[in-house]
Design an enzyme around this catalytic site. Structure first.
Site, PDB file in Angstrom:
ATOM      1  N   GLU A   1       0.865  -1.178   0.000  1.00 36.78           N
ATOM      2  CA  GLU A   1       0.000   0.000   0.000  1.00 36.78           C
ATOM      3  C   GLU A   1       0.900   1.226   0.000  1.00 36.78           C
ATOM      4  O   GLU A   1       1.694   1.417   0.920  1.00 36.78           O
ATOM      5  CB  GLU A   1      -0.903   0.029   1.235  1.00 36.78           C
ATOM      6  CG  GLU A   1      -1.968  -1.039   1.254  1.00 36.78           C
ATOM      7  CD  GLU A   1      -2.819  -0.983   2.514  1.00 36.78           C
ATOM      8  OE1 GLU A   1      -3.906  -1.580   2.503  1.00 36.78           O
ATOM      9  OE2 GLU A   1      -2.395  -0.355   3.520  1.00 36.78           O
TER      10      GLU A   1
ATOM     11  N   TYR B   1     -10.657  -4.704   3.615  1.00 36.31           N
ATOM     12  CA  TYR B   1      -9.761  -4.284   4.696  1.00 36.31           C
ATOM     13  C   TYR B   1     -10.582  -4.124   5.971  1.00 36.31           C
ATOM     14  O   TYR B   1     -11.433  -3.254   6.061  1.00 36.31           O
ATOM     15  CB  TYR B   1      -9.106  -2.953   4.311  1.00 36.31           C
ATOM     16  CG  TYR B   1      -7.991  -2.463   5.215  1.00 36.31           C
ATOM     17  CD1 TYR B   1      -8.114  -2.430   6.605  1.00 36.31           C
ATOM     18  CD2 TYR B   1      -6.804  -1.987   4.673  1.00 36.31           C
ATOM     19  CE1 TYR B   1      -7.100  -1.966   7.408  1.00 36.31           C
ATOM     20  CE2 TYR B   1      -5.773  -1.510   5.471  1.00 36.31           C
ATOM     21  CZ  TYR B   1      -5.930  -1.499   6.842  1.00 36.31           C
ATOM     22  OH  TYR B   1      -4.922  -1.032   7.646  1.00 36.31           O
TER      23      TYR B   1
ATOM     24  N   ASP C   1      -5.132   8.321  10.720  1.00 34.87           N
ATOM     25  CA  ASP C   1      -3.808   7.811  11.030  1.00 34.87           C
ATOM     26  C   ASP C   1      -3.307   8.297  12.379  1.00 34.87           C
ATOM     27  O   ASP C   1      -3.588   9.418  12.814  1.00 34.87           O
ATOM     28  CB  ASP C   1      -2.817   8.231   9.941  1.00 34.87           C
ATOM     29  CG  ASP C   1      -3.124   7.580   8.606  1.00 34.87           C
ATOM     30  OD1 ASP C   1      -3.172   6.339   8.577  1.00 34.87           O
ATOM     31  OD2 ASP C   1      -3.330   8.304   7.620  1.00 34.87           O
TER      32      ASP C   1
END
Length: 290
Positions: free
Chosen positions: A66, A191, A77
């Site tokens: 990725e 995911y 994040d």
């Protein structure tokens, strides 16, 4: 039911061709092996350095890469990847630059490459232009972290038309109905976020992860990759029998952050990938065991 909730065929089913992502997961399942998806923030510290880091990670055993597109407000994040994005932006990294990195990498490796981005850079470039450029460069798919299935119709149409996979995120808070919607919009793999919150290294995996994975399995036949908080070999080992792949990002970018040189960063990331892949090879994917 909204259009986004209607299950769509995978790229393999619609094009008749097996893409790199599907082929890699089929090969892993055939070996009874857990996959390793490695996240690398492109441009940290430079795009030239990222090229070397990605090639080293692939050589060390990463099954899918990725490539993170740096963004000024990476809300999904944790601090490690936030700092990596800040360094990459200071080095002048753009979405166009990351796509050019894909082009250079594709000339040197066949590892599946996924563009991992927020939607703003894609919108600024233009969805059609993004899809054209990513496909021409040799990318295999894209994951847009803050794009919901309900709002992804134009994006999915453009990306699928160029033969690229669309990977979407599922969370522990997703209802069964929403999991079905996410699965219907995804191709390549799904995911699964292992825990609520942001990315980052953790001490242990959530105790309810097996039950969550079983619930997601009921919604899709796609390979299942689990990420967020995975940083140690024992985390990867736990996923054997639960998922088809482990996603590791913050642990790798931490190696880049603390390395005194690009050479040291390349070596450290490769060593960490080898360690994690060794644990992954000891894990039996649920799909191959069934």
């Amino acid at each position: 039911m909204s259009d986004a909730a209607i299950p769509r065929k995978t790229q393999t089913e619609t094009s008749g061709r097996e893409g790199r992502i599907a082929r890699r997961f089929r090969e892993l399942a055939g070996r009874g092996e857990l996959g390793l998806v490695a996240y690398i923030t492109a441009g940290d510290p430079t795009l030239a350095a990222s090229e070397r880091i990605v090639l080293a990670a692939a050589e060390a055993g990463a099954d899918v890469i990725e490539l993170g597109v740096p963004f000024s407000d990476p809300v999904a994040d944790g601090p490690t990847i936030q700092r990596a994005s800040e360094r990459a932006l200071r080095s002048g990294t753009t979405l166009a630059g990351v796509i050019e990195l894909v082009r250079r990498l594709r000339a040197k490796t066949d590892v599946p490459l996924i563009l991992f981005t927020y939607f703003n850079p894609v919108l600024q470039m233009g969805v059609e232009k993004f899809a054209d450029a990513a496909s021409a460069a040799g990318a295999d798919g894209a994951l847009v972290t803050d794009l919901t299935p309900e709002e992804a119709g134009e994006y999915r149409a453009a990306v699928h038309a160029r033969g690229l996979d669309t990977v979407f995120l599922a969370a522990p808070t997703s209802t069964d109905e929403r999991l079905a919607m996410i699965a219907g919009c995804s191709s390549g793999f799904l995911y699964l976020i292992s825990r609520t919150g942001v990315t980052g290294e953790r001490e242990a995996m959530p105790e309810d992860l097996p039950a969550l994975a079983r619930r997601v399995r009921r919604a899709t036949k796609l390979p299942l990759a689990v990420g967020f908080g995975i940083s140690q070999p024992e985390h990867v080992s736990v996923l054997g029998g639960i998922a088809d792949a482990a996603v590791v990002g913050s642990a790798l970018m931490a190696e880049v952050e603390k390395a005194p040189s690009v050479d040291a960063a390349v070596s450290a990331v490769a060593a960490r990938v080898r360690e994690l892949k060794q644990a992954a090879r000891a894990g039996i994917s649920r799909r191959s065991a069934e």
